[in-house]
Motif scaffolding. Structure first.
Motif, PDB file in Angstrom:
ATOM      1  N   ASP A 124      39.535  27.054   1.897  1.00 52.42           N
ATOM      2  CA  ASP A 124      38.935  25.441   0.161  1.00 52.42           C
ATOM      3  C   ASP A 124      38.187  25.827  -0.811  1.00 52.42           C
ATOM      4  O   ASP A 124      38.470  25.249  -2.075  1.00 52.42           O
ATOM      5  N   ALA A 125      37.525  27.506  -0.386  1.00 55.43           N
ATOM      6  CA  ALA A 125      36.303  27.740  -1.959  1.00 55.43           C
ATOM      7  C   ALA A 125      37.042  27.929  -3.244  1.00 55.43           C
ATOM      8  O   ALA A 125      37.300  28.114  -3.758  1.00 55.43           O
ATOM      9  N   VAL A 126      38.410  29.118  -2.452  1.00 59.09           N
ATOM     10  CA  VAL A 126      38.792  29.823  -3.401  1.00 59.09           C
ATOM     11  C   VAL A 126      40.188  28.456  -4.002  1.00 59.09           C
ATOM     12  O   VAL A 126      40.546  28.098  -5.106  1.00 59.09           O
ATOM     13  N   LEU A 127      40.085  27.624  -3.175  1.00 59.68           N
ATOM     14  CA  LEU A 127      41.601  26.794  -4.347  1.00 59.68           C
ATOM     15  C   LEU A 127      40.462  25.972  -5.065  1.00 59.68           C
ATOM     16  O   LEU A 127      41.258  25.308  -6.098  1.00 59.68           O
ATOM     17  N   TYR A 128      39.290  25.233  -4.952  1.00 57.31           N
ATOM     18  CA  TYR A 128      38.165  24.990  -5.470  1.00 57.31           C
ATOM     19  C   TYR A 128      37.509  25.808  -6.648  1.00 57.31           C
ATOM     20  O   TYR A 128      38.037  24.853  -7.251  1.00 57.31           O
ATOM     21  N   LEU A 129      37.507  27.085  -6.342  1.00 57.62           N
ATOM     22  CA  LEU A 129      37.894  27.732  -7.711  1.00 57.62           C
ATOM     23  C   LEU A 129      38.683  27.724  -8.563  1.00 57.62           C
ATOM     24  O   LEU A 129      39.205  27.443  -9.632  1.00 57.62           O
ATOM     25  N   LYS A 130      39.984  27.950  -7.948  1.00 60.91           N
ATOM     26  CA  LYS A 130      41.335  27.836  -9.503  1.00 60.91           C
ATOM     27  C   LYS A 130      40.890  26.327  -9.955  1.00 60.91           C
ATOM     28  O   LYS A 130      41.740  26.517 -10.506  1.00 60.91           O
ATOM     29  N   GLN A 131      41.142  25.342  -8.367  1.00 63.10           N
ATOM     30  CA  GLN A 131      41.264  23.805  -9.832  1.00 63.10           C
ATOM     31  C   GLN A 131      39.809  23.448 -10.597  1.00 63.10           C
ATOM     32  O   GLN A 131      41.020  22.285 -11.329  1.00 63.10           O
ATOM     33  N   SER A 132      39.148  23.524 -10.669  1.00 62.42           N
ATOM     34  CA  SER A 132      38.116  23.050 -10.688  1.00 62.42           C
ATOM     35  C   SER A 132      36.784  24.281 -11.435  1.00 62.42           C
ATOM     36  O   SER A 132      36.336  23.727 -12.350  1.00 62.42           O
ATOM     37  N   ILE A 133      36.605  25.063 -10.967  1.00 60.66           N
ATOM     38  CA  ILE A 133      35.070  26.346 -11.473  1.00 60.66           C
ATOM     39  C   ILE A 133      36.032  27.177 -12.591  1.00 60.66           C
ATOM     40  O   ILE A 133      35.294  27.883 -13.649  1.00 60.66           O
ATOM     41  N   TRP A 134      36.585  27.792 -11.964  1.00 60.28           N
ATOM     42  CA  TRP A 134      37.235  29.053 -12.181  1.00 60.28           C
ATOM     43  C   TRP A 134      37.605  27.992 -14.636  1.00 60.28           C
ATOM     44  O   TRP A 134      37.417  29.224 -15.207  1.00 60.28           O
ATOM     45  N   PRO A 135      38.527  27.242 -14.287  1.00 59.02           N
ATOM     46  CA  PRO A 135      38.871  27.325 -15.415  1.00 59.02           C
ATOM     47  C   PRO A 135      37.470  27.090 -16.479  1.00 59.02           C
ATOM     48  O   PRO A 135      37.836  26.600 -17.562  1.00 59.02           O
ATOM     49  N   LEU A 136      36.407  26.527 -15.919  1.00 62.19           N
ATOM     50  CA  LEU A 136      35.123  25.855 -17.232  1.00 62.19           C
ATOM     51  C   LEU A 136      34.439  26.748 -17.112  1.00 62.19           C
ATOM     52  O   LEU A 136      34.102  27.177 -18.266  1.00 62.19           O
ATOM     53  N   ILE A 137      34.506  28.264 -16.157  1.00 56.63           N
ATOM     54  CA  ILE A 137      34.080  29.344 -16.611  1.00 56.63           C
ATOM     55  C   ILE A 137      34.797  30.130 -17.788  1.00 56.63           C
ATOM     56  O   ILE A 137      34.679  31.381 -18.205  1.00 56.63           O
ATOM     57  N   ARG A 138      36.101  30.196 -17.568  1.00 57.61           N
ATOM     58  CA  ARG A 138      37.179  30.939 -18.198  1.00 57.61           C
ATOM     59  C   ARG A 138      37.170  30.329 -19.690  1.00 57.61           C
ATOM     60  O   ARG A 138      37.382  31.302 -20.309  1.00 57.61           O
ATOM     61  N   GLN A 139      36.941  29.680 -20.034  1.00 57.23           N
ATOM     62  CA  GLN A 139      36.859  28.147 -21.049  1.00 57.23           C
ATOM     63  C   GLN A 139      35.510  29.438 -22.207  1.00 57.23           C
ATOM     64  O   GLN A 139      36.286  30.154 -23.145  1.00 57.23           O
ATOM     65  N   GLN A 140      34.710  30.277 -21.672  1.00 55.08           N
ATOM     66  CA  GLN A 140      33.437  30.393 -22.416  1.00 55.08           C
ATOM     67  C   GLN A 140      32.949  31.887 -22.106  1.00 55.08           C
ATOM     68  O   GLN A 140      33.141  32.790 -23.256  1.00 55.08           O
ATOM     69  N   LEU A 141      33.929  32.117 -20.918  1.00 53.36           N
ATOM     70  CA  LEU A 141      34.308  33.328 -21.355  1.00 53.36           C
ATOM     71  C   LEU A 141      36.006  34.331 -20.866  1.00 53.36           C
ATOM     72  O   LEU A 141      36.209  34.443 -19.867  1.00 53.36           O
ATOM     73  N   GLN A 142      36.336  34.128 -22.083  1.00 46.66           N
ATOM     74  CA  GLN A 142      38.002  34.696 -22.257  1.00 46.66           C
ATOM     75  C   GLN A 142      38.689  35.359 -21.388  1.00 46.66           C
ATOM     76  O   GLN A 142      40.201  35.792 -21.257  1.00 46.66           O
ATOM     77  N   LYS A 143      37.876  36.928 -21.109  1.00 43.20           N
ATOM     78  CA  LYS A 143      38.160  38.165 -21.375  1.00 43.20           C
ATOM     79  C   LYS A 143      37.717  38.570 -19.636  1.00 43.20           C
ATOM     80  O   LYS A 143      37.997  39.398 -19.299  1.00 43.20           O
ATOM     81  N   ALA A 144      36.916  37.587 -19.121  1.00 42.04           N
ATOM     82  CA  ALA A 144      36.747  37.598 -17.716  1.00 42.04           C
ATOM     83  C   ALA A 144      37.218  37.678 -16.517  1.00 42.04           C
ATOM     84  O   ALA A 144      38.845  36.444 -17.167  1.00 42.04           O
ATOM     85  N   GLU A 145      37.749  37.800 -15.229  1.00 45.01           N
ATOM     86  CA  GLU A 145      38.432  37.747 -14.852  1.00 45.01           C
ATOM     87  C   GLU A 145      37.886  37.491 -13.067  1.00 45.01           C
ATOM     88  O   GLU A 145      36.599  37.884 -13.308  1.00 45.01           O
ATOM     89  N   LEU A 146      38.249  36.424 -12.554  1.00 40.18           N
ATOM     90  CA  LEU A 146      37.909  36.561 -10.999  1.00 40.18           C
ATOM     91  C   LEU A 146      38.214  37.126  -9.608  1.00 40.18           C
ATOM     92  O   LEU A 146      39.523  37.245  -9.837  1.00 40.18           O
ATOM     93  N   HIS A 147      37.961  38.038  -9.076  1.00 40.19           N
ATOM     94  CA  HIS A 147      38.626  39.103  -8.019  1.00 40.19           C
ATOM     95  C   HIS A 147      38.357  38.509  -6.549  1.00 40.19           C
ATOM     96  O   HIS A 147      37.208  38.765  -6.456  1.00 40.19           O
ATOM     97  N   ILE A 148      40.242  38.610  -6.189  1.00 39.36           N
ATOM     98  CA  ILE A 148      39.077  36.873  -4.634  1.00 39.36           C
ATOM     99  C   ILE A 148      39.988  38.492  -4.348  1.00 39.36           C
ATOM    100  O   ILE A 148      41.153  39.047  -3.435  1.00 39.36           O
TER     101      ILE A 148
END
Length: 409
Positions: free
Chosen positions: A214-238
């Motif tokens: 559930d947390a990974v899905l929440y990251l994918k759908q809601s949180i990571w897009p917001l982080i990625r907007q500001q840090l466009q070269k950053a990656e999230l490793h799951i």
């Protein structure tokens, strides 16, 4: 030498889950108390199963709903029996009570499953947890198991409070025993990669555990897009054991959302990362991913449920946020500001060394087991509800097991 029988829900897999690490901590504790230990389990082993023979622990494969366990336990005659989660006590507790009446029966709850279930129900309904959620069937089964045992190990102070205040369980039946960890030495800290040497975000957790998916899905759908907007070269490793197709299909290199799967060495991948994300929306107990992060000097951004029971009066090793926009903003701040990052890293080291140092717990716990064993009769006399739940009229799991055994003949 006293004999301990541990009946496992699964064989320990410390590389796959916090539960596996927790079990090895308990085994080490009892070995230090000079127990001869046999670990018995009905589950199948896997490639990740820990070799308990390295520790001098014997193993025994057992069957569900089968009288062969009775023969085994009668022959072994343990002084102490540890049940790994309430489901195991339901299966084997009555057999131990019948054939080893003088054995101290301990339940390791791992976490309060009924609380986790309550939070899952509330999340699905989009509401806060209320008493009705807490009084679910899982809670009823788990608390019945607590009463049938002589002592239950509780990993979180929050759960102790809920069990004693909400459910009025006598404190004599509960024992606070969190993660039992080695302190981190200054030499090790000095060898960790610095802020400048690290990159990207990380999250980790066994995918068979519903809160993690559930947390990974929440990251994918809601949180990571917001982080990625500001840090466009950053990656999230799951990272996580037992990834399924529904997990792997979340992988998206263009978005920097990378499913890495099982981590052979959590220390290496955690030390490479700059920030750990743990936006758990339901769950209970203590979170192994936060311990992994603190042990490797990786600050975190986490939800209140993830942080529960971890920090006590100490400053957390990062930020605790439930609002997704604020969560994302704090993740960016922690990733971008070296001074803030370093301060949070140091908080993590302090928490591990002062709050979870196994040396703070080992002697008191050993004394507790010794005293209980010496005064078992009077202890049980003070637990009349436990006697009621052992009475034949309420032994539904016992007679179901007997029926299954007869049917399988």
């Amino acid at each position: 030498m006293n004999k301990l029988l541990i009946i496992g829900f699964v064989w320990p897999e410390p590389k796959s889950s916090a539960a596996g690490s927790r079990m090895l901590q308990l085994i080490e504790q009892f070995l230090n108390q000079n127990f001869e230990i046999t670990f018995a389990c009905a589950a199948k082993t896997s490639d990740n199963t820990y070799d308990l023979s390295q520790l001098g622990v014997k193993t025994q494969t057992i069957l569900l709903n089968d009288a062969s366990f009775d023969e085994f336990v009668v022959q072994f005659q343990p002084d102490v029996v540890l049940f790994d989660r309430f489901m195991v006590e339901e299966q084997y507790g009555w057999r131990v009570a019948e054939h080893c009446q003088n054995a101290l029966r301990i339940l390791d709850t791992e976490d309060f499953h009924g609380l986790r279930k309550a939070r899952e129900l509330a999340l699905k309904e989009g509401v806060d947890v209320i008493v009705e959620h807490l009084q679910n069937d899982t809670t009823k089964r788990e608390i019945a198991s607590i009463y049938r045992c002589d002592l239950s190990l509780i990993i979180s102070e929050v759960e102790i409070d809920i069990l004693t205040q909400q459910f009025k369980i006598d404190e004599s039946l509960l024992y606070y025993l969190p993660f039992l960890l080695e302190p981190i030495k200054e030499e090790a800290i000095n060898c960790y990669p610095t802020f400048e040497e690290r990159q990207h975000f990380i999250t980790i957790g066994n995918f068979l555990h519903p809160p993690n998916y559930d947390a990974v899905l929440y990251l994918k759908q809601s949180i990571w897009p917001l982080i990625r907007q500001q840090l466009q070269k950053a990656e999230l490793h799951i990272y996580g054991a037992y990834e399924s197709q529904k997990v792997t299909q979340l992988h998206n290199e263009k978005e920097g959302f990378l499913i890495k799967g099982f981590a052979e060495d959590v220390d290496i991948v955690m030390q490479q990362a700059k920030v750990c994300l743990a936006p758990l929306r339901f769950g209970a107990g203590l979170k192994g991913k936060l311990v992994d992060a603190m042990q490797n000097g990786t600050p975190c951004v986490m939800s209140n449920i993830a942080a529960e029971g971890m920090f006590g009066e100490f400053e957390p090793n990062g930020f605790i946020e439930d609002n997704l926009e604020t969560f994302a903003q704090k993740a960016v701040e922690l990733y971008s500001k070296a001074e803030v990052w370093k301060a949070k890293q140091n908080s993590g080291f302090k928490i591990l060394n002062q709050r979870f140092d196994k040396a703070n717990f080992k002697d008191e716990f050993a004394q507790k087991i010794e005293n209980l064993s010496a005064n078992l009769k009077s202890h049980r006399q003070n637990n009349f509800i436990g006697h009621i739940l052992q009475h034949q009229t309420l032994q539904c799991t016992k007679y179901l097991s007997k029926w299954i055994a007869e049917k399988n003949r």
